[in-house]
Design a protein around this motif. Sequence first.
Motif, PDB file in Angstrom:
ATOM      1  N   VAL A   1     -15.882 -10.525  -8.655  1.00  0.00           N
ATOM      2  CA  VAL A   1     -16.276 -10.844  -7.293  1.00  0.00           C
ATOM      3  C   VAL A   1     -17.806 -10.822  -7.188  1.00  0.00           C
ATOM      4  CG1 VAL A   1     -16.188  -8.466  -6.430  1.00  0.00           C
ATOM      5  CG2 VAL A   1     -15.682 -10.333  -4.879  1.00  0.00           C
ATOM      6  N   VAL A   2     -18.362 -11.694  -6.344  1.00  0.00           N
ATOM      7  CA  VAL A   2     -19.805 -11.706  -6.076  1.00  0.00           C
ATOM      8  C   VAL A   2     -19.993 -11.550  -4.572  1.00  0.00           C
ATOM      9  CG1 VAL A   2     -21.938 -13.031  -6.199  1.00  0.00           C
ATOM     10  CG2 VAL A   2     -20.247 -13.242  -8.019  1.00  0.00           C
TER      11      VAL A   2
ATOM     12  N   ASN B   1     -20.481 -11.902   2.563  1.00  0.00           N
ATOM     13  CA  ASN B   1     -20.253 -13.181   1.873  1.00  0.00           C
ATOM     14  C   ASN B   1     -19.624 -12.905   0.513  1.00  0.00           C
ATOM     15  OD1 ASN B   1     -22.008 -15.245   3.606  1.00  0.00           O
ATOM     16  ND2 ASN B   1     -23.080 -13.289   3.480  1.00  0.00           N
ATOM     17  N   ILE B   2     -18.518 -13.580   0.270  1.00  0.00           N
ATOM     18  CA  ILE B   2     -17.743 -13.248  -0.934  1.00  0.00           C
ATOM     19  C   ILE B   2     -17.306 -14.516  -1.666  1.00  0.00           C
ATOM     20  CG2 ILE B   2     -15.699 -12.010  -1.792  1.00  0.00           C
ATOM     21  CD1 ILE B   2     -15.797 -10.829   1.288  1.00  0.00           C
TER      22      ILE B   2
ATOM     23  N   PRO C   1     -15.511 -21.293  -3.505  1.00  0.00           N
ATOM     24  CA  PRO C   1     -16.575 -21.447  -2.506  1.00  0.00           C
ATOM     25  C   PRO C   1     -16.787 -20.137  -1.743  1.00  0.00           C
ATOM     26  CG  PRO C   1     -14.570 -22.600  -1.823  1.00  0.00           C
ATOM     27  CD  PRO C   1     -14.303 -22.057  -3.193  1.00  0.00           C
ATOM     28  N   ARG C   2     -18.007 -19.986  -1.256  1.00  0.00           N
ATOM     29  CA  ARG C   2     -18.351 -18.751  -0.543  1.00  0.00           C
ATOM     30  C   ARG C   2     -17.634 -18.662   0.801  1.00  0.00           C
ATOM     31  NH1 ARG C   2     -23.083 -17.888   3.194  1.00  0.00           N
ATOM     32  NH2 ARG C   2     -23.816 -19.955   2.595  1.00  0.00           N
ATOM     33  N   VAL C   3     -17.082 -17.461   1.056  1.00  0.00           N
ATOM     34  CA  VAL C   3     -16.480 -17.180   2.361  1.00  0.00           C
ATOM     35  C   VAL C   3     -17.374 -16.177   3.068  1.00  0.00           C
ATOM     36  CG1 VAL C   3     -14.549 -15.973   3.451  1.00  0.00           C
ATOM     37  CG2 VAL C   3     -14.115 -17.691   1.699  1.00  0.00           C
ATOM     38  N   GLU C   4     -17.691 -16.431   4.325  1.00  0.00           N
ATOM     39  CA  GLU C   4     -18.499 -15.471   5.086  1.00  0.00           C
ATOM     40  C   GLU C   4     -17.601 -14.782   6.098  1.00  0.00           C
ATOM     41  OE1 GLU C   4     -21.811 -17.133   7.263  1.00  0.00           O
ATOM     42  OE2 GLU C   4     -22.592 -15.130   7.723  1.00  0.00           O
ATOM     43  N   VAL C   5     -17.495 -13.455   5.980  1.00  0.00           N
ATOM     44  CA  VAL C   5     -16.710 -12.702   6.954  1.00  0.00           C
ATOM     45  C   VAL C   5     -17.697 -12.079   7.928  1.00  0.00           C
ATOM     46  CG1 VAL C   5     -14.930 -10.958   7.309  1.00  0.00           C
ATOM     47  CG2 VAL C   5     -14.987 -12.260   5.169  1.00  0.00           C
ATOM     48  N   LYS C   6     -17.589 -12.483   9.183  1.00  0.00           N
ATOM     49  CA  LYS C   6     -18.588 -12.168  10.201  1.00  0.00           C
ATOM     50  C   LYS C   6     -18.395 -10.784  10.800  1.00  0.00           C
ATOM     51  CE  LYS C   6     -21.291 -15.745  11.220  1.00  0.00           C
ATOM     52  NZ  LYS C   6     -22.716 -15.536  11.030  1.00  0.00           N
TER      53      LYS C   6
END
Length: 475
Positions: free
Chosen positions: A7-8, A196-197, A209-214
Amino acid sequence: MEEKLHVVIGLEMHCELKSNSKVFSTGKNSYSDTANENISPVDMAFPGILPVLNKYSVEEACKMASILHCDITKYMLFDRKHYFYPDLPKGYQITQCTRPVGINGYIEYDLSNEIKRADITDIHLEEDAAALDHMHNTSTIDYNRAGVPLLEVVTEPCFRSAEEAIAFLENMIKIYQYTNISDADTKRGQVRCDVNISLANENNEYVTPRVEVKNVNSLSNIYNTIKYEEKRQKNAYLNHTEELVQETRRYDEESNTTIRMRTKVDAIDYKYFVEPNIPPYEISSDLLDKITKEIPELPLSRKQRYLNEYNLTLEDANTLIKNKEISDYYDECIKLGIDKIQAANWVTVNILGELNKDNSSIKDFYITPIYLKQIIDSINNNTISSKQAKEIFNKSIVDKKEPKEYLKENAQISDESYLRDLINKIVENNLEQKQAYLNGRTNLFDYFVGQVMKETKGKANPNMTKEILNEVLNK
Ligand code: ADP
Ligand code: MG
């Protein structure tokens, strides 16, 4: 062959500053249970209002930029970020993107005693939005939070596990607290993160692709968010269970999952432009000098000192740095010359034990480092036992009386000339017993010890008493 994935994570950490007033108005910056109490026309976006930059917030932002080893801009600018939402009465948020306070920084943090490094993309100052509260069939808006100064620290995608991300955040929270820039109280929502993961392979190539959890608002929720996304993305990538797209999601506490909010297809165009009502703000080298001097020794450096120079256990070092006041107290003890291990034991066991009873602060604690030294010195020169020390410690707290007072009462008599005079007198008054002793009744020795103890109410130093008696009787 199975692909090895990791994971990044990149974080956008928001933290509310501690200041008297808001970042662009004279509204009070203070947590309040009463809604809409600490507001000014600026926070409410009344027509004709003008923002006025709060200088203190700028200084604190520069201080954090300096701690994060950032390049600090000479002139900073503010920008308008436009979007429509009920928590944003102006229709735009004043933030920084053209010329933020600092860029290109880094900070060291520790994870299970290993030093790691996080790369900082930028740090910028902005205003917080109002707080929305959604109830069964209504929503309310509390403008107390509108305009509260907010610092946003953006990291590079530099974390390789949820544990690393959390360790970084814990270190940052402590830095905020040690510098008094913020209380960084997660329970009061003062710290919030966009997480962001994505996943990468062994060659560090992104495979999802990057997912952004707000807007995730507690360390445990951030941890759960990362763990969940890691699992979801791995499953989707390896088993093709769903199509992965760049998107914005939110964390749902009830189900411990993340839920899609919007995909990149309808990504917002914020129409940034420079805020015309705030002139470029110069950050002078004098200001930077002043700020740097205000930075205390930071928690990680203290921990390293406790571990490597003082040889404390990891557990004690962690306990001592949890809170700056405790660490300051301990450091004060060391300055007074108290033994490092002894001081650590007293602080972590007896003192924290006392403070935890009623959740009180060490700043108000009756036993100051000077008083603690009185007690510990008396143990070390054998005037009192450790058991007596603990009793004196407790009594002193209850009676609000300096330990010295009890030490006088309790102290063993180790004054050699005093004891010698007393023993000479006792022996002269008991010449018959002396003779009997010399004729072989050796158990009479204890009779003499008893006489000395009787005269001194049991406080004569027993070893010294025996030594002197031996001399005097056999003379
Ligand atoms: P945006 O402007 O859409 O917020 P940025 O490129 O500025 O996007 O990145 C915002 C955050 O996303 C940063 O914290 C960055 O480290 C993180 N990020 C960027 N790419 C990735 C990625 N592939 N995986 C995880 N985090 C990422
Ligand atoms: Mg973002």
